[in-house]
Design a protein around this motif. Structure first.
Motif, PDB file in Angstrom:
ATOM      1  N   LYS A  17     -60.144 -37.206 -23.127  1.00 47.24           N
ATOM      2  CA  LYS A  17     -59.681 -37.644 -24.588  1.00 47.24           C
ATOM      3  C   LYS A  17     -59.091 -36.453 -25.344  1.00 47.24           C
ATOM      4  N   ASP A  18     -59.065 -35.333 -25.024  1.00 49.14           N
ATOM      5  CA  ASP A  18     -58.657 -34.138 -25.676  1.00 49.14           C
ATOM      6  C   ASP A  18     -56.988 -34.242 -25.629  1.00 49.14           C
ATOM      7  N   SER A  19     -56.404 -34.153 -26.918  1.00 44.25           N
ATOM      8  CA  SER A  19     -55.174 -34.215 -27.150  1.00 44.25           C
ATOM      9  C   SER A  19     -54.403 -32.764 -26.804  1.00 44.25           C
ATOM     10  N   THR A  20     -55.314 -31.714 -26.854  1.00 40.61           N
ATOM     11  CA  THR A  20     -54.749 -30.460 -26.513  1.00 40.61           C
ATOM     12  C   THR A  20     -54.327 -30.285 -24.976  1.00 40.61           C
ATOM     13  N   PHE A  21     -55.358 -30.902 -24.480  1.00 39.41           N
ATOM     14  CA  PHE A  21     -55.251 -31.021 -22.814  1.00 39.41           C
ATOM     15  C   PHE A  21     -54.138 -31.990 -22.537  1.00 39.41           C
ATOM     16  N   ALA A  22     -53.893 -33.095 -23.215  1.00 43.23           N
ATOM     17  CA  ALA A  22     -52.721 -33.898 -22.991  1.00 43.23           C
ATOM     18  C   ALA A  22     -51.275 -33.201 -23.030  1.00 43.23           C
ATOM     19  N   MET A  23     -51.464 -32.319 -24.130  1.00 38.20           N
ATOM     20  CA  MET A  23     -50.410 -31.456 -24.566  1.00 38.20           C
ATOM     21  C   MET A  23     -50.129 -30.653 -23.215  1.00 38.20           C
ATOM     22  N   MET A  24     -50.926 -29.902 -22.841  1.00 40.30           N
ATOM     23  CA  MET A  24     -51.031 -28.855 -21.800  1.00 40.30           C
ATOM     24  C   MET A  24     -50.325 -29.576 -20.394  1.00 40.30           C
ATOM     25  N   ARG A  25     -51.079 -31.079 -20.419  1.00 37.25           N
ATOM     26  CA  ARG A  25     -50.670 -31.547 -18.938  1.00 37.25           C
ATOM     27  C   ARG A  25     -49.146 -31.915 -19.157  1.00 37.25           C
ATOM     28  N   GLU A  26     -48.694 -32.398 -20.230  1.00 40.89           N
ATOM     29  CA  GLU A  26     -47.175 -32.935 -20.333  1.00 40.89           C
ATOM     30  C   GLU A  26     -46.289 -31.517 -20.377  1.00 40.89           C
ATOM     31  N   ALA A  27     -46.704 -30.706 -20.947  1.00 38.75           N
ATOM     32  CA  ALA A  27     -46.139 -29.356 -20.735  1.00 38.75           C
ATOM     33  C   ALA A  27     -45.770 -28.902 -19.374  1.00 38.75           C
ATOM     34  N   ALA A  28     -46.834 -29.029 -18.716  1.00 38.36           N
ATOM     35  CA  ALA A  28     -46.962 -28.616 -17.251  1.00 38.36           C
ATOM     36  C   ALA A  28     -46.042 -29.199 -16.244  1.00 38.36           C
ATOM     37  N   ARG A  29     -45.945 -30.563 -16.516  1.00 39.62           N
ATOM     38  CA  ARG A  29     -45.435 -31.437 -15.838  1.00 39.62           C
ATOM     39  C   ARG A  29     -43.662 -31.242 -16.043  1.00 39.62           C
ATOM     40  N   ARG A  30     -43.281 -30.490 -16.979  1.00 35.99           N
ATOM     41  CA  ARG A  30     -41.975 -30.269 -17.314  1.00 35.99           C
ATOM     42  C   ARG A  30     -41.744 -28.922 -16.901  1.00 35.99           C
ATOM     43  N   GLY A  31     -42.668 -28.236 -16.400  1.00 34.01           N
ATOM     44  CA  GLY A  31     -42.487 -26.803 -15.827  1.00 34.01           C
ATOM     45  C   GLY A  31     -42.621 -25.695 -16.701  1.00 34.01           C
ATOM     46  N   HIS A  32     -43.367 -26.061 -17.798  1.00 37.40           N
ATOM     47  CA  HIS A  32     -43.442 -24.921 -18.787  1.00 37.40           C
ATOM     48  C   HIS A  32     -44.861 -24.073 -18.332  1.00 37.40           C
ATOM     49  N   ARG A  33     -44.833 -23.059 -18.691  1.00 37.79           N
ATOM     50  CA  ARG A  33     -45.887 -22.112 -18.335  1.00 37.79           C
ATOM     51  C   ARG A  33     -47.073 -22.091 -19.449  1.00 37.79           C
ATOM     52  N   LEU A  34     -48.461 -22.144 -19.082  1.00 32.71           N
ATOM     53  CA  LEU A  34     -49.273 -22.505 -19.909  1.00 32.71           C
ATOM     54  C   LEU A  34     -50.194 -21.253 -20.068  1.00 32.71           C
ATOM     55  N   HIS A  35     -50.458 -20.668 -21.230  1.00 31.63           N
ATOM     56  CA  HIS A  35     -51.305 -19.550 -21.485  1.00 31.63           C
ATOM     57  C   HIS A  35     -52.211 -20.130 -22.722  1.00 31.63           C
ATOM     58  N   VAL A  36     -53.558 -19.406 -22.679  1.00 35.18           N
ATOM     59  CA  VAL A  36     -54.622 -19.804 -23.789  1.00 35.18           C
ATOM     60  C   VAL A  36     -55.332 -18.851 -24.115  1.00 35.18           C
ATOM     61  N   CYS A  37     -55.610 -18.812 -25.467  1.00 39.14           N
ATOM     62  CA  CYS A  37     -56.724 -17.799 -26.143  1.00 39.14           C
ATOM     63  C   CYS A  37     -57.368 -18.328 -26.921  1.00 39.14           C
ATOM     64  N   GLU A  38     -58.486 -17.706 -27.548  1.00 37.72           N
ATOM     65  CA  GLU A  38     -59.214 -18.098 -28.604  1.00 37.72           C
ATOM     66  C   GLU A  38     -58.821 -17.337 -29.943  1.00 37.72           C
ATOM     67  N   PRO A  39     -59.306 -17.869 -31.025  1.00 28.42           N
ATOM     68  CA  PRO A  39     -58.903 -16.884 -32.200  1.00 28.42           C
ATOM     69  C   PRO A  39     -59.349 -15.533 -32.133  1.00 28.42           C
ATOM     70  N   THR A  40     -60.668 -15.456 -31.762  1.00 28.66           N
ATOM     71  CA  THR A  40     -61.209 -14.204 -31.364  1.00 28.66           C
ATOM     72  C   THR A  40     -60.640 -13.208 -30.622  1.00 28.66           C
ATOM     73  N   ASP A  41     -59.718 -13.785 -29.829  1.00 25.87           N
ATOM     74  CA  ASP A  41     -58.979 -12.907 -28.973  1.00 25.87           C
ATOM     75  C   ASP A  41     -57.561 -12.045 -29.868  1.00 25.87           C
ATOM     76  N   LEU A  42     -57.221 -12.717 -30.944  1.00 28.56           N
ATOM     77  CA  LEU A  42     -56.166 -12.296 -31.572  1.00 28.56           C
ATOM     78  C   LEU A  42     -56.527 -10.766 -32.348  1.00 28.56           C
ATOM     79  N   VAL A  43     -55.564  -9.855 -32.190  1.00 22.40           N
ATOM     80  CA  VAL A  43     -55.884  -8.552 -32.536  1.00 22.40           C
ATOM     81  C   VAL A  43     -54.421  -7.894 -33.076  1.00 22.40           C
ATOM     82  N   TRP A  44     -54.601  -7.303 -34.310  1.00 24.35           N
ATOM     83  CA  TRP A  44     -53.254  -6.567 -34.588  1.00 24.35           C
ATOM     84  C   TRP A  44     -53.642  -5.067 -34.946  1.00 24.35           C
ATOM     85  N   VAL A  45     -52.908  -4.046 -34.477  1.00 31.42           N
ATOM     86  CA  VAL A  45     -53.095  -2.665 -34.797  1.00 31.42           C
ATOM     87  C   VAL A  45     -51.809  -2.400 -35.366  1.00 31.42           C
TER      88      VAL A  45
END
Length: 316
Positions: A17-45
């Motif tokens: 039922k996850d809509s983000t998964f549905a987005m990923m699945r359709e993007a992958a079907r079209r050949g787009h590359r998928l990367h994922v992170c969580e907000p805790t991974d965001l860093v600026w220096v």
């Protein structure tokens, strides 16, 4: 294209039922590359750019269980180096969420393309954004003062009270004409006057469902999902046990959607979920609107394809 999804832990996804998964699945079907992170991974220096540390590159296995993905690489990824960043973190819309939008906005300054736009996310808190469109909403009060809430109840007779930072129906109360437990509910929600509460007239049309209308690129998806309360429950939210029934937009649904769609799209909101009960707008959801799969499964309207179409057009 390289797409970076900023989301909750993917291990928690309910892929059926996850809509983000549905987005990923359709993007992958079209050949787009998928990367994922969580907000805790965001860093600026200083002297560098906003990066996602430990960003994972995924391939989808075609299965929809615990092994629905494989991680093929883990790396530090500058947000400006991917084609699009999709902010799909679920509420609560708390301080950490706001801080994440500031980092995403800094990434925009560095050249990143972020959807929905960070400033637009901050400018449209999901409960309060409806105040801009009073012509479409039920009688509504926003206050932290108990006396104001009591006066609103005395005027309206039957009300719904809800916290401003909840999701999935959490913390929603109904108080009828007898006022039973009103004082206790006010104390629970406003925390002695420290916290602001939204109060609305109870809409009896909830028995026909709390309708989720999706706007993609400012255009309404032709079907909505009516989330119908079950048993003695007053909440239609799927997370609260509501039954989701897809149905065509009514004339009033379409009127609301077509009035708001161009305005919200112009502000950088590629995907919006409007909540409507009867003829009344109750919320404007911009953080991580859902219901893609339920609508697609019941109607054949491929919502994820419509979304990726809009994303590709925005990036063209």
């Amino acid at each position: 294209m390289d797409l970076l999804f900023v989301a909750d832990p993917i291990e928690t996804f309910k892929t059926y039922k996850d809509s983000t998964f549905a987005m990923m699945r359709e993007a992958a079907r079209r050949g787009h590359r998928l990367h994922v992170c969580e907000p805790t991974d965001l860093v600026w220096v200083r002297g560098s750019r906003v990066v996602a540390r430990n960003a994972r590159t995924l391939i989808l296995t075609g299965r929809e269980q615990a092994d629905w993905y494989e991680v093929v690489a883990t790396q530090e990824l500058a947000l400006a180096d991917v084609d699009a960043v999709l902010m799909r973190k679920d509420p609560p819309f708390d301080s950490e969420y706001v801080y994440a939008t500031h980092l995403l906005q800094q990434a925009e300054r560095e050249g990143a393309r972020v959807f929905n736009r960070p400033q637009a996310l901050r400018d449209h808190p999901e409960k309060l954004a409806i105040l801009e469109f009073p012509q479409f909403i039920a009688p509504t009060l926003v206050a932290r003062e108990a006396a104001a809430i009591r006066a609103f109840h005395a005027e309206q007779g039957d009300i719904i009270l809800k916290p401003l930072d909840g999701m999935g129906g959490m913390g929603i109360f109904r108080v009828g004409p007898d006022g039973l437990n009103l004082g206790s509910i006010i104390e629970t929600l406003n925390q002695g006057g420290a916290t602001t509460v939204m109060v609305q007239r109870y809409l009896g049309e909830i028995v026909q469902g709390d309708k989720r209308i999706l706007l993609i690129g400012g255009v309404p998806v032709p079907y909505c999902l009516a989330r119908i309360p079950q048993g003695s429950e007053i909440r239609g939210n799927l997370a609260a046990g509501g039954k989701g029934v897809a149905q065509p937009l009514s004339d009033s649904d379409r009127a609301i959607a077509e009035a708001l769609g161009p305005i919200l799209a112009a502000r950088g909101l590629l995907l919006v979920g409007l909540d409507v009960i009867g003829n009344c707008l109750t919320e404007i959801n911009v953080t991580s609107p859902t219901c893609f799969q339920e609508i697609t499964d019941q109607t054949g309207c491929d919502v994820a394809a419509l979304f990726i179409d809009a994303l590709e057009a925005a990036l063209a």
